[in-house]
Design a protein around this motif. Structure first.
Motif, PDB file in Angstrom:
ATOM      1  N   ALA A 122       1.837   7.353   4.527  1.00 17.02           N
ATOM      2  CA  ALA A 122       1.005   6.171   4.735  1.00 17.02           C
ATOM      3  C   ALA A 122       0.161   6.287   5.997  1.00 17.02           C
ATOM      4  CB  ALA A 122       1.892   4.920   4.828  1.00 17.02           C
TER       5      ALA A 122
ATOM      6  N   TYR B 299      14.315  -1.158   2.093  1.00 20.83           N
ATOM      7  CA  TYR B 299      13.007  -0.629   2.497  1.00 20.83           C
ATOM      8  C   TYR B 299      11.991  -0.770   1.382  1.00 20.83           C
ATOM      9  CZ  TYR B 299       9.409   2.586   4.124  1.00 20.83           C
ATOM     10  OH  TYR B 299       8.222   3.133   4.513  1.00 20.83           O
ATOM     11  N   THR B 300      10.830  -1.297   1.714  1.00 19.28           N
ATOM     12  CA  THR B 300       9.732  -1.389   0.748  1.00 19.28           C
ATOM     13  C   THR B 300       8.712  -0.302   1.085  1.00 19.28           C
ATOM     14  OG1 THR B 300      10.044  -3.772   0.684  1.00 19.28           O
ATOM     15  CG2 THR B 300       7.987  -2.901  -0.242  1.00 19.28           C
TER      16      THR B 300
ATOM     17  N   ASP C 253       7.726   8.494   3.400  1.00 17.42           N
ATOM     18  CA  ASP C 253       6.800   7.446   2.974  1.00 17.42           C
ATOM     19  C   ASP C 253       5.900   7.015   4.122  1.00 17.42           C
ATOM     20  OD1 ASP C 253       5.878   5.317   1.071  1.00 17.42           O
ATOM     21  OD2 ASP C 253       6.682   4.050   2.678  1.00 17.42           O
ATOM     22  N   ARG C 254       6.506   6.859   5.296  1.00 18.54           N
ATOM     23  CA  ARG C 254       5.707   6.400   6.442  1.00 18.54           C
ATOM     24  C   ARG C 254       4.717   7.475   6.892  1.00 18.54           C
ATOM     25  NH1 ARG C 254       9.775   3.561  10.592  1.00 18.54           N
ATOM     26  NH2 ARG C 254       8.041   4.145  11.969  1.00 18.54           N
TER      27      ARG C 254
ATOM     28  N   GLU D  83       5.577   1.947   1.759  1.00 15.22           N
ATOM     29  CA  GLU D  83       4.195   1.607   2.107  1.00 15.22           C
ATOM     30  C   GLU D  83       3.207   2.381   1.252  1.00 15.22           C
ATOM     31  OE1 GLU D  83       3.152   1.702   6.374  1.00 15.22           O
ATOM     32  OE2 GLU D  83       5.298   1.931   6.729  1.00 15.22           O
TER      33      GLU D  83
END
Lengths: 238, 437
Positions: free
Chosen positions: A94, A50-51, A90-91, A53
């Motif tokens: 973002a 996973y990168t 993280d999502r 965001e």
């Protein structure tokens, strides 16, 4: 495949036996077994693809380390890492949650007002995370000589305990950092997998929650476990 | 030898003359079926009501377009036919048409210039519309409908179906029945119901089978082929009589309810029938709804309702929530059970029953597959304004899953229809994608 949610809570098998009986789930998520950590892959490997965001590398390292202590892998049931809670957080940061799209964000802001007055910070949740992580890591550096992610588990627990008690010296603008972190970790653990967490519906399988099925008319009032595994909003089955 | 050639020559000349006559001699128009005085004028609202009975609006209005301005694409086995503009616009509509022109379009499928209309226009059925209703409709279109300047795309079917003279030949063979309506029954309610069903309602256009030349196999209720089930745009228009009748066992009230509101205790309208309820039958008077109900029920009194062969196994399996159940049953629990329930009975007026449902058990599963992929939304009617909606599951289910689920419901609760192949699902999914992109 045997289904651990078929066990009533009182007779629920230990996590060790659950893992042993659900090899496919374990293979899917790269779970680690307690006491066998030496020859098991690190559960964090599941996050490698996973990168982030929103989060920077240092922030990501913090979130991975912190959520791993809030819902540890060594406890009963899958940990935050196996459930990929950091991906969820993280999502969210973002997206609209991070940008405070649904919050009233006009002043005046009195950041140090009594908490009974509700949210008083001018910062969005994403900014609270960003400034909160930086401030808390700096506090860990001062107190423990290392950033949070590099502390050992017991030192991390002590630091998080201080954070939760408001004893980590955070500015009033980011005093809700811990509240967000704890709440978002729980959400990422139990929310539908479409939001990035609860990978493979592991949290639902663990508690016997059947997911987005919506009708259990024949089961109302029956004092026995519901045997069918969950379905998520995308229609996947576990 | 010379004699032989002469005979051949004469035959050729006769054939050419006959063909030219076929092309150029105007079609005989069917005259008025009743003599009304010239001074006859419709009552207030009579023309609009006759239009509702005939459901002119559903076909002659494009989605989102002006009423009656045409342009809707009518899918036919021969290709797309564009519905014409029937507003009284002089250039692009029917402005300037005489009453005789209007009647000829309804009865004979012929335009004022002698052009044959494509039989998407149900003139086979409209030949039974009474002179009063013809006059009232004419009055409505000429005086109440605002003219709309809307040139509709030319229908461009492939050869030979683009040869309109061919329609003359087709009409010649297909239109065996003379125009005019005669009721079977002397009972005023049944004869009124029969008039609406056979004539303006043109129910047979979809619900009757088509014969070898694609004409309706029967035009009146005395023939068991009439309303014995047909097809529309790939969906099955269920039989309304006979052993597979979709309304077998229904009361006249229940037929009236689904026509007037889109739903009843058993079922809800789907596919093209939603347009019928939305634009036509919801406007019927209670008396006319009852008449249609009584008449359709009278076509179904030739035997008892089919025995229910459901042994309860399907409900027991679903209720068990046994994790080892087959994929189709599991998919039903995950996707359908919340509304249609383990017993497949749904809920009166809200969720259609799947047990014994004509859409579910149709020989062609197109309608069922389309329903699962795309969902459905009931029309808003005066009596039931809320647009009840079933979501589509195209994004949630693969072709194999849709096939397994459709096969399960086609064979559950005593249903006994053939299973569905994943390939059929893939074809319909592609069509749906093509239509929306």
């Amino acid at each position: 495949m045997t289904n651990p949610s078929s066990q009533p809570p009182a007779f629920r098998t230990s996590r060790r036996r659950f893992l042993g009986g659900t090899a496919s789930v374990a293979a899917l998520a790269g779970l680690a077994r307690p006491g066998e950590a030496q020859d098991q892959p690190d559960p964090r490997a599941a996050l490698d693809g996973y990168t982030p965001e929103f989060l920077s590398a240092a922030e990501w390292a913090f979130i991975v380390a912190a959520t791993a202590r809030i819902i540890p892998s060594e406890g009963d049931g899958p940990g935050a890492i196996e459930a990929q809670v950091p991906v969820f957080i993280d999502r969210q940061l973002a997206g609209e949650f991070g940008a405070a799209t649904d919050l009233y964000m006009e002043g005046p802001f009195v950041a140090d007002a009594d908490p009974n007055f509700g949210l008083q910070t001018p910062l969005t949740p994403a900014e609270i995370y960003r400034e909160g992580i930086a401030a808390f890591d700096q506090w860990c550096q001062q107190e423990q000589g290392s950033s949070f992610a590099d502390l050992d588990a017991s030192a991390q627990d002590a630091a998080l305990t201080a954070l939760s008690r408001g004893e980590a010296g955070l500015a009033p603008e980011v005093r809700d950092f811990w509240t967000h972190l704890l709440q978002n970790t729980r959400e990422g653990y139990f929310a539908d997998p479409m939001y990035g967490g609860n990978a493979g519906m592991q949290a639902w399988v663990y508690i016997g929650y059947p997911g987005a099925r919506a009708n259990f008319r024949e089961w109302v009032g029956r004092d026995e476990p519901y045997p069918m595994g969950p379905v998520n909003i995308a229609g996947e089955r576990a | 030898m010379r004699t032989f050639l002469r005979i051949i020559g004469v035959l050729v000349v006769i054939a050419v003359v006959a063909f030219l006559a076929f092309l150029f001699i105007p079609v005989q128009r069917t005259p008025a079926q009743a003599a009304l005085p010239d001074s006859w004028t419709p009552e207030e609202g009579q023309g609009e009501y006759a239009m509702r009975l005939g459901d002119c609006m559903a076909c002659h209005t494009a989605p989102g377009g002006e009423p009656f301005a045409g342009g809707r694409e009518i899918e036919s086995p021969l290709g797309v036919i564009y519905a014409s503009n029937i507003t009284p616009d002089n250039q692009t509509g029917i402005g300037g048409w005489s009453l005789d022109d209007f009647r000829a379009a309804l009865y004979d499928g012929v335009g004022p210039d002698g052009t044959h209309l494509y039989p998407a226009m149900p003139y086979e059925n409209f030949g039974r519309i009474s002179e009063e209703d013809v006059r009232a409709m004419y009055d409505y279109f000429m005086n109440d409908v605002p003219p709309v300047d809307n040139a509709v795309s030319e229908t461009a079917l492939s050869f030979p179906f683009n040869q309109r003279w061919g329609l003359r030949a087709w009409n010649w063979v297909a239109l065996s029945d003379a125009a005019g309506f005669t009721a079977e029954s002397t009972d005023p309610e049944l004869s009124r119901g029969e008039y609406i069903v056979e004539g303006p309602g043109h129910c047979g256009a979809c619900h009757s089978p088509r014969n070898a030349i694609m004409a309706e196999a029967a035009l009146d209720g005395s023939d068991p082929q009439f309303l014995a089930g047909g097809e529309i745009a790939g969906w099955t228009a269920p039989a309304l009589r006979g052993p597979n009748s979709a309304i077998r066992g229904w009361s006249a009230d229940e037929v009236a309810a689904i026509m007037g509101t889109g739903r009843n205790a058993h079922s809800a309208v789907n596919g093209e029938m939603q347009l019928v309820v939305q634009d036509s039958s919801q406007y019927f008077t209670d008396e006319d709804l009852q008449a249609v109900g009584a008449y359709l029920v009278s076509l179904n009194d030739d035997g008892p309702a089919p025995e229910v062969t459901d042994d309860g196994a399907t409900e027991a399996l679903l209720a068990s929530a046994d994790p080892s159940m087959a994929l189709g049953a599991r998919l039903y629990l995950d996707n359908c059970n919340a509304c249609h329930f383990a017993n497949g009975q749904g809920a009166d007026e809200v969720f259609p029953a799947l047990a014994g449902n004509s859409l579910v058990t149709a020989a062609q599963p197109t309608g069922l597959i389309s329903m699962i992929l795309n969902g459905s939304e009931l029309p808003s009617t005066a009596a039931r304004p809320y647009r009840l909606r079933m979501p589509g599951f195209a994004a949630r289910l693969s072709d194999d899953e849709v096939a397994a689920l459709a096969s399960f419901v086609r064979q559950g609760w005593g249903n006994a229809a053939a299973p569905v192949e994943a390939g059929s699902v893939a074809d319909l999914r592609d069509q749906g994608d093509a239509a929306t992109h």
